[in-house]
Design a protein around this motif. Structure first.
Motif, mmCIF file in Angstrom:
data_model
loop_
_atom_site.group_PDB
_atom_site.id
_atom_site.type_symbol
_atom_site.label_atom_id
_atom_site.label_comp_id
_atom_site.label_asym_id
_atom_site.label_seq_id
_atom_site.Cartn_x
_atom_site.Cartn_y
_atom_site.Cartn_z
ATOM 1 N N GLN B 223 0.818 -1.210 0.000
ATOM 2 C CA GLN B 223 0.000 0.000 0.000
ATOM 3 C C GLN B 223 0.853 1.263 0.000
ATOM 4 O OE1 GLN B 223 -2.314 -1.046 3.445
ATOM 5 N NE2 GLN B 223 -1.664 0.802 4.498
ATOM 6 N N VAL B 224 1.999 1.195 0.621
ATOM 7 C CA VAL B 224 2.915 2.335 0.535
ATOM 8 C C VAL B 224 3.364 2.516 -0.921
ATOM 9 C CG1 VAL B 224 5.152 3.230 1.237
ATOM 10 C CG2 VAL B 224 3.701 2.085 2.895
ATOM 11 N N TYR B 228 3.029 5.840 -3.441
ATOM 12 C CA TYR B 228 4.184 6.443 -4.121
ATOM 13 C C TYR B 228 3.973 6.442 -5.634
ATOM 14 C CZ TYR B 228 7.129 6.409 0.072
ATOM 15 O OH TYR B 228 7.662 6.647 1.304
ATOM 16 N N VAL B 231 1.474 8.920 -6.928
ATOM 17 C CA VAL B 231 2.009 10.281 -6.993
ATOM 18 C C VAL B 231 2.893 10.432 -8.233
ATOM 19 C CG1 VAL B 231 3.503 11.951 -5.852
ATOM 20 C CG2 VAL B 231 1.820 10.679 -4.531
ATOM 21 N N LEU B 284 -4.029 15.121 -3.956
ATOM 22 C CA LEU B 284 -4.428 15.014 -2.550
ATOM 23 C C LEU B 284 -5.553 14.003 -2.387
ATOM 24 C CD1 LEU B 284 -3.827 16.485 0.172
ATOM 25 C CD2 LEU B 284 -5.823 17.890 -0.303
ATOM 26 N N THR B 287 -4.457 10.410 -3.050
ATOM 27 C CA THR B 287 -3.659 9.888 -1.951
ATOM 28 C C THR B 287 -4.550 9.486 -0.779
ATOM 29 O OG1 THR B 287 -1.979 11.449 -2.626
ATOM 30 C CG2 THR B 287 -1.649 10.361 -0.529
ATOM 31 N N LEU B 288 -5.477 10.356 -0.452
ATOM 32 C CA LEU B 288 -6.369 10.054 0.674
ATOM 33 C C LEU B 288 -7.189 8.798 0.388
ATOM 34 C CD1 LEU B 288 -7.572 13.598 1.764
ATOM 35 C CD2 LEU B 288 -5.861 12.109 2.800
ATOM 36 N N LEU B 291 -5.038 5.729 0.613
ATOM 37 C CA LEU B 291 -4.702 5.361 1.990
ATOM 38 C C LEU B 291 -5.906 4.739 2.701
ATOM 39 C CD1 LEU B 291 -2.445 8.316 3.146
ATOM 40 C CD2 LEU B 291 -1.793 5.955 2.701
#
Lengths: 469, 302
Positions: B223-224, B228, B231, B284, B287-288, B291
């Motif tokens: 998930q990391v 990345y 982005v 943004l 990314t949210l 996550l």
């Protein structure tokens, strides 16, 4: 595992901070503030007709590209001889825009700029923002070393036109550039080919070249706008200079005029009959020019900087030559010899320069017979100073340019929509040419795409519109 | 020591925060404000135009087209890179043929280096390198195709709008996958070997081992990686600028490229900043969302 958390915090924190930041303060430093400038001015006299303040420092920024910077240093030495008390600061950079934009915003630009290269600042916008000095005064003072003539009277016809915006001259385009179709004279002599003066002859020759196992054409597929030049040239020669005038003035349907239609239809033949080197759409300008130099293609469309750009890879005795675009037929308004010649390589004096008179005076030195001869000798390019190339020895490409200009005479033509509206050529016409010359669009679709680009610019109020006549 | 703690902390934190504020936060804030002006970037004259830039952007088909490509990248780049990364990492770390010990394939150390090499090249080098590989005349891609008789597949590559996007995507995957092979490899090597041995005793197949054991246990790292890569996908500017500048015919255009052209070719800094702001919120929210969707309880292995 904290990598994820940090990431999330960073993102959220940034958003929060961004929305809370104090407003006026920040725009103030990003967009600059307006401050008055004291501009240096001295007394005008016959030796100093522009009224340069003798000891005012001169800040010069040169584009360090195809022409290098040595020629500019030589011009500055001449300036120093006339104004020994002046201190000349010479800077040469590749990225003109990135270097100078902050200085323009701060209101602290240099006195003299060679605004060139792929990172040059948009000329049309600089004029619209009133950032440039009107150079009219320079044109009307006496020439530095041609007694009895004003600067204007020493220049080639049409030399100042490309720098004119709504009747004012904001840009000095110093080098004289010829745009045409290039081929190797040696290759043609060896094979017994002769450059076709009419379109039918051209196509017949292409057929012959292809039969010999060579591709007739290649082009810079990544920058296909290079191919818009021969198409527009063909149209101008067929239907007259009005074609180019209408394109420059964003006249409705200028790109779909009868002349443009005839030209696009004609050029479509080299696409349809596969007279273009395989893979050309994927080559950039250097790659395609190198294929051409290696003898894999016979023709390429380019401007007269080609010889300098290809100097390292051009074979001995290649003998590159420029030729005008073929005539469509006997009904053409302009003769075969008519070629697109234009003053290029822009020099400007910012409106907010501290020593604008010094900047103009440096231009006056460049436009002297001595300065121009020195430039042509050093960088193998013509200048707009009439007769400055006389008596110099030329490389083959440059010699062919001199001949072409002479033959073309008053029939020479040009267009400048790409100076007024850079985006239109670099982005929109470019994309349309790419589709057309790779065979994905028809002539009608090609012209419609160009017209669509022109219409977008025409109705976009953020582009200041210019007219010429 | 206790009394001196805060000054000490502050001494370490404040300079960094200060720099962060000046060089990261302040420019962000400026971009928001410039986005509401008609600044050209060539003079200090500008006027506030409110949200006009955003309204114009909303109607701008070129910007939409560029964002669409970013959206495609957003889905494809992480998916392909992570799948390929997982596959290669498990071959290198737990894919060995030996039944007794869990290990990588023979020569896995060598492969690790090969996969990681693109990571040490700068984006500029990668872009130029692949531009030459894709050169339709002399590049090794077409030469290779011709050498094995696949002449009809040797096309115009970056000159063909139907192919260019996929070729750029391939370069982005190539440039990124090595890092994730190493990252996933590190995560896999922290999985206790006895789990694999137990699975082997139960006779699980390789695929089952990968999907039922390895993947759940490295999910945290995946998930990391996803964030990345997302982005990176929303940026994509550098590689596009070097390889295609968004062409041919806007087929590889991304929002970053459009922003660059708008700022530096068209001299419309206000409009370009507006694009930046749109991209900011896009990034943004992606990314949210990423996550949230990938949030899961962490498994304690020890």
């Amino acid at each position: 595992m904290s990598a994820e958390k940090i990431r999330r915090r960073t993102v959220l924190g940034t958003a929060a901070a961004a929305s809370l930041a104090p407003a006026g303060l920040l725009t103030g430093c990003a967009l600059g503030s307006d401050e008055g400038n004291n501009q240096a001015e001295g007394e005008k006299n016959t030796k100093n007709p522009l009224g340069v303040k003798e000891d005012a420092p001169l800040d010069v920024v040169i584009f360090n590209g195809g022409f290098g910077e040595d020629y500019a240093k030589a011009h500055q030495v001449m300036y120093k001889e006339s104004f020994p008390k002046a201190e000349v600061k010479h800077t040469a950079v590749v990225e003109i825009g990135k270097t100078l934009q902050p200085r323009f915003i701060e209101g602290n630009p240099p006195d003299f700029i060679n605004n060139s290269g792929s990172n040059a600042m948009d000329a049309g916008k600089l004029v619209a923002e009133e950032q440039l000095t009107d150079l009219k005064e320079l044109l009307d003072v006496p020439s530095l070393d041609q007694p009895g003539k004003t600067v204007r009277q020493t220049l080639l016809p049409g030399a100042v036109e490309t720098g004119m915006f709504d009747g004012k001259m904001f840009i000095l385009n110093y080098a004289y550039t010829v745009y045409g179709i290039w081929y190797s004279k040696k290759l043609f002599a060896d094979k017994g080919w002769e450059y076709g003066k009419t379109w039918d002859d051209h196509i017949a020759l292409c057929k012959k070249i292809k039969a010999s196992g060579m591709a007739p054409w290649t082009y810079a597929g990544v920058h296909p706008r290079y191919m818009s030049w021969p198409v527009i040239s063909t149209a101008v020669k067929f239907a007259g200079k009005q074609v180019a005038l209408d394109i420059d003035n964003l006249v409705p349907n200028a790109w779909q005029s009868e002349g443009m239609k005839m030209a696009a239809d004609a050029w479509y033949q080299i696409v349809k009959d596969k007279y273009i080197l395989d893979g050309s759409p994927g080559l950039d300008h250097k790659q395609s020019q190198t294929e051409w130099c290696k003898g894999n293609a016979a023709f390429i469309s380019c401007g007269s900087w080609l010889e300098n750009e290809q100097a390292a890879v051009t074979p001995q005795g290649f003998n590159m030559t420029v030729a005008p675009t073929p005539s469509l037929g006997a009904g053409d308004k302009l003769p075969f010899a008519a070629i697109r010649g234009t003053a290029g390589e822009p020099y400007i004096v910012p409106a907010k320069a501290k020593n604008p008179r010094g900047g103009m005076e440096l231009m006056r030195h460049m436009l002297s017979m001595k300065g121009a001869k020195d430039f042509t000798g050093k960088v193998k390019s013509l200048t707009i100073v009439a007769g400055a190339a006389d008596g110099l020895s030329f490389t083959p490409g440059l010699a062919s340019c001199v001949e072409a200009i002479k033959a073309s005479g008053d029939n020479g033509f040009n267009w400048i929509y790409q100076i007024y509206y850079r985006k239109l050529e670099r982005n929109l016409v470019d994309a349309a040419c790419g589709e057309f010359f790779s065979g994905r669009s028809t002539p009608a679709e090609f012209l419609a795409a160009c017209q669509k680009g022109a219409d977008e610019i025409a109705k976009d109020a953020s582009f200041k519109k210019y007219k010429r006549s | 020591m206790k009394h001196g703690k805060y000054p000490l902390l502050a001494a370490f934190l404040l300079p960094a925060l200060g720099l962060y504020g000046v060089f990261v936060l302040a420019p962000y804030a400026q971009a928001f404000l410039i986005a509401m002006t008609d600044a050209s970037g060539l003079s200090n004259r500008y006027k506030f135009v409110g949200l006009d830039n955003f309204v114009a952007l909303f109607k701008d088909e070129y910007f939409r087209n560029a964002l669409w490509h970013n959206a495609l990248l957003l889905v494809l780049l992480p998916a392909i890179t992570i799948l390929l990364g997982l596959f290669l990492a498990s071959l290198l770390n737990v894919g060995g043929t030996s039944k007794r010990a869990v290990s990588g394939l023979r020569g896995s150390g060598f492969y690790k280096i090969i996969y990681f090499v693109p990571q040490v090249l700068s984006v500029a080098v990668i872009g130029v390198l692949w531009k030459e590989i894709y050169n339709p005349r002399s590049g090794i891609l077409n030469s290779g195709l011709r050498a094995v008789g696949l002449d009809s597949f040797a096309g115009d590559n970056l000159g063909n709008p139907d192919m260019a996007f996929w070729l750029v995507l391939a370069v982005m995957v190539w440039a990124n996958v090595g890092f994730y092979v190493v990252l996933f490899g590190a995560a896999m090597s922290s999985i206790p070997r006895d789990i694999y041995e137990a699975a082997a005793l139960d006779g699980t197949s390789r695929w089952t081992t990968l999907f039922r054991i390895t993947l759940p246990l490295v999910w945290d790292t995946v998930q990391v990686a996803w964030v990345y890569l997302a982005v990176i996908a929303l940026d994509g500017f550098a590689i596009v600028q070097i390889m295609t500048r968004g062409g041919p015919n806007f087929s590889t255009d991304v929002a970053g490229q459009r922003m660059y052209d708008t700022a530096f070719t068209d001299s419309r800094f206000g409009m370009a900043s507006a694009m930046g702001v749109v991209l900011f919120f896009f990034t943004l929210s992606v990314t949210l969302v990423a996550l949230r969707l990938t949030k899961r309880e962490r498994i304690e292995l020890a």
